[in-house]
Motif scaffolding. Structure first.
Motif: not given
Lengths: 75, 705
Positions: B21-22, B43-44, B142-145, B153-155
């Motif tokens: 996902x990322x 890479x993001x 989070x829910x990765x799905x 999360x990224x911030x």
């Protein structure tokens, strides 16, 4: 008694872990530590390994390794 | 601002889903230096300055498994700005165990609690704020799905990177006192943030850290503590961690009091039920085999081999080469050497992809762990893993995907052993050889083909038992202490990505090792000396390959088939096993023979006795597989020495077995007794000895790498 002798659908408390090194560490890393409750869920179709519930998840372990785990039945 | 993120978490925590996902398609797959553990970087998607390294799925940072050591070394020695710790919220208790270890490394940690949708569905609640305060690091749900909470999360990651980070110390005064004492003995180069981690490792007598620092365990500090706690230091540290986690769960996890069975429980009740488990297992395996080997896979492989690399590409290129006036030898090189050789290999790719798709589904939905659970008892007896069953099964279709399927076996030892023995099972390309021998020498007797499979299975069992007793495979078998993950629907993206990665890594191999080998064999087979001139030979008899066969045919005399034609056929079998039949056909003067070579049955019957023919068959079944499979072995071993060892073992084993069969058979059926009979008997006894001798024990009972 050890975890190996426990029947399916019985609950036990871990008293002590015997053995040393990689296998013991692995068993403990997976959450089988002193005082934790284990529920024996089932036996594999060929009679080994067993599957237990510990700390809210399912873990399979060979009978050989189960002999390292000393347990006491929950009354 | 560039940030290096290390993504760490337990297996089955949704790590792969989050990583996909990322990073989307910006991924690079490789191996960690020197080991077969896969390394993924990416890479993001939304900021190319953020690089994410996907660590292997691990439960702990102990020094005992390859995955754990690799992860640990990466975290300690590489530039890691933030550890992103993904935690399966539905199995919070065990997952937090790794978290307690990551928080001691002195690297900023962000804890992402995954599968919050599952928790909410259960009605459970987590007090994220208090948990974050207690752990001393950001905690996000989070829910990765479902792709929720990722932005937040990224911030948090951006906020925390490059900030000072206080380690979380969870130990009581007594332990801390010892840790402090041990920390003073650490080398000066250890920076302050990592002191707690290293002190704990010294306390645990972690042999990797001790030897890296050239230190010995400080028993004066460790022993008294061990006596006090009545347990070894590794154990009371683990106890302390789990006690702390129990405290966390008690205070910050609110369980809705529902004892109802989850969907996964219901599925499991049926799937691994004592009565139904084996029939269901057989059914699943049959479906996998039937589709990937018998029907869809074979149809696609046949199409690639016969149509794409038979009727479409070669004529097109041939026409092109003729039109530009290309030299004959170059045409031969391109058409027969390169396209013929590599085409034969690429033909397996569609079949492999179908199989890999199934493997990915079985892994992703959680059934693979049950395969190991069901088959473990049987396979452990000869040193293999329950998961070895799948490679063996696939091996009866094609050895190449079978070897690649061994990647699902976690234990390095079990995997190497599986790779070495899988190709003993007769693959479909070996069937023509069986057909030829059965038809020419045994009047097509029905027992020949089953006996070939029997020899294959026996070779696996014998090799397994022999190898597991040798020094290289010594040590305790990997403990089978394995999580049985909850069942869930396989995720399409993960499944296809996994399928493609495995397929692609083989295609790359086809372009290197296999290509070169195919060209060499083509060269030797096409060129030779005729009337003292170096030419493209008219008759195969004059080729270099035939000369090599003639020179080395004596090697096979003790096996009963020391004539050069059989030797040459065995060598061409390296390109593809069905070539053995074709080569024999050509050498006996036929341009083209049917698949089972029935044109040459009569001629063949004159140069072989039934016994020597059977020895020829056994040798060709068990010896080194085709180049494609050797390439797969090289890919999976990721080590040249191991690859050579595997091939050498297979050839030697094949030679010895064929020798024993021929010589002892000769003595029994024809009363022929000579020096080779004695050698065969000695080898036979040696083999029995290797089978029953006691296992080699290492002094130190540790896992070997």
């Amino acid at each position: 008694m050890t975890l190996k002798e426990i029947n399916v659908k019985e609950r036990v408390i871990v008293k002590k872990l015997n053995g040393q090194g990689a296998v013991k560490r692995r068993i403990m890393d997976m959450g089988i530590t002193r005082g934790v409750e284990i529920y024996v869920r089932k036996l594999a179709p060929l009679g080994d390994p067993i599957e237990v519930t510990v700390r809210g998840y399912e873990l399979s372990i060979r009978k050989e390794e189960a002999t390292m785990i000393e347990v006491e039945k929950v009354a | 601002m560039s940030i290096n993120i290390a993504l760490a978490g337990n297996p089955n925590s949704g790590k792969t889903t989050l990583f996909n996902a990322l990073t989307g398609s910006h991924q690079f797959v490789g191996n960690w230096p020197g080991v077969t553990v896969e390394k993924k970087m990416g890479k993001y998607k939304e900021n190319k300055d953020i690089v994410i390294t996907d660590l292997p799925g691990i439960y702990s940072l102990s020094p005992y498994t390859l995955e754990e050591v690799v992860s640990r070394e990466f975290l300690l020695n590489e530039k890691v700005d933030v550890i992103l710790n993904i935690v399966d919220g539905s199995h919070l208790e065990r997952n937090l165990y790794l978290t307690t270890q990551l928080l001691e490394l002195g690297i900023p940690v962000v804890v992402a609690i995954n599968m919050v949708d599952v928790i909410e569905k259960r009605g459970d609640k987590i007090n994220y704020k208090s948990l974050s305060k207690e752990l001393g690091c950001p905690v996000v749900a989070i829910s990765a799905l479902k792709n929720t909470g990722i932005q937040e999360m990224m911030s948090e990651i951006k906020k925390i990177a490059y900030q000072p980070f206080a380690v979380r110390n969870i130990y009581n005064d007594e332990i801390n006192h010892a840790l402090k004492e041990l920390s003073q003995t650490l080398p000066e180069k250890v920076d302050e943030g990592k002191q707690l981690f290293y002190s704990i490792k010294l306390l645990e007598r972690d042999y990797q850290i001790l030897s890296a620092f050239n230190m010995t365990a400080n028993e004066e500090v460790i022993k008294p503590l061990e006596e006090k706690f009545g347990d070894d230091s590794e154990s009371f540290i683990t106890d302390a961690r789990y006690n702390y986690i129990s405290f966390l769960i008690k205070n910050y996890y609110i369980r809705a009091n529902s004892q109802q069975l989850t969907m996964s429980d219901k599925i499991d009740k049926i799937v691994t039920n004592r009565l139904l488990a084996l029939p269901i297992f057989a059914l699943v395996m049959f479906i996998v085999y039937y589709i990937s080997v018998t029907t869809v896979g074979t149809t696609m492989t046949d199409w690639t081999n016969d149509v794409l690399f038979g009727e479409i590409i070669p004529p097109a290129i041939e026409n092109f080469l003729i039109s530009i006036g290309c030299a004959d030898w170059l045409q031969g090189l391109i058409l027969e050497g390169i396209i013929g050789g590599v085409g034969a290999v690429l033909g397996f790719v569609p079949q492999m992809l179908v199989l890999f798709l199934f493997l990915a589904i079985l892994e992703d939905c959680g059934y693979m762990a049950r395969v190991a659970f069901i088959m473990d008892r049987l396979f452990r007896k000869f040193g293999l893993s329950g998961k070895s069953f799948i490679p063996m099964l696939i091996g009866s279709g094609c050895g190449v995907p079978a070897i690649m399927a061994s990647r699902t076996i976690e234990s390095d030892r079990d995997r190497k052993m599986t790779i070495m023995t899988t190709t003993f099972i007769p693959c479909s390309a070996k069937l023509p050889i069986i057909g030829l021998i059965a038809g020419a020498l045994f009047n097509g007797s029905a027992w020949v083909a089953p006996s070939a499979y029997f020899v294959g299975v026996l070779a696996i069992i014998v090799s397994g038992v022999i190898l597991k007793k040798t020094k290289i495979f010594a040590g305790n078998p990997a403990p089978f202490v394995m999580e049985m993950p909850a069942y869930h629907m396989p995720r399409v993206v993960n499944v296809f990505r996994s399928m493609w990665e495995r397929g692609y890594s083989f295609i790359k191999k086809a372009g290197t090792v296999i290509l070169i080998s195919a060209i060499v064999i083509w060269f030797l087979n096409t060129f030779g000396l005729e009337d003292g001139n170096f030419v493209m030979v008219e008759s195969m008899e004059n080729s270099f390959l035939s000369k090599i066969g003639q020179t080395f045919a004596w090697v096979f005399t003790p096996l009963g088939w020391g004539h050069w034609k059989a030797a040459v056929a065995s060598i061409t079998g390296l390109v593809a096993k069905e070539n053995v039949v074709q080569t024999l056909g050509q050498l006996y003067g036929f341009i083209e023979v049917a698949e089972n070579g029935d044109e040459i049955w009569k001629t063949l019957a004159m140069s072989f006795t039934p016994l020597s023919a059977y020895s020829f068959l056994v040798f060709n079944l068990l010896c080194a597989p085709c180049f494609a499979a050797i390439g797969a072995i090289k890919r999976e071993m990721n080590n040249t020495k191991w690859t050579i060892f595997a091939i050498a073992y297979q050839c030697l084993f094949a030679y010895v077995v064929a020798l024993i069969i021929y010589q002892i058979g000769n003595a029994i059926f024809y009363g022929i007794f000579n020096i080779w009979t004695i050698i065969a008997i000695v080898l036979f006894i040696a083999m029995i000895y290797l089978l029953i001798r006691p296992t080699f024990h290492l002094e130190k009972v540790e896992m070997d790498f």
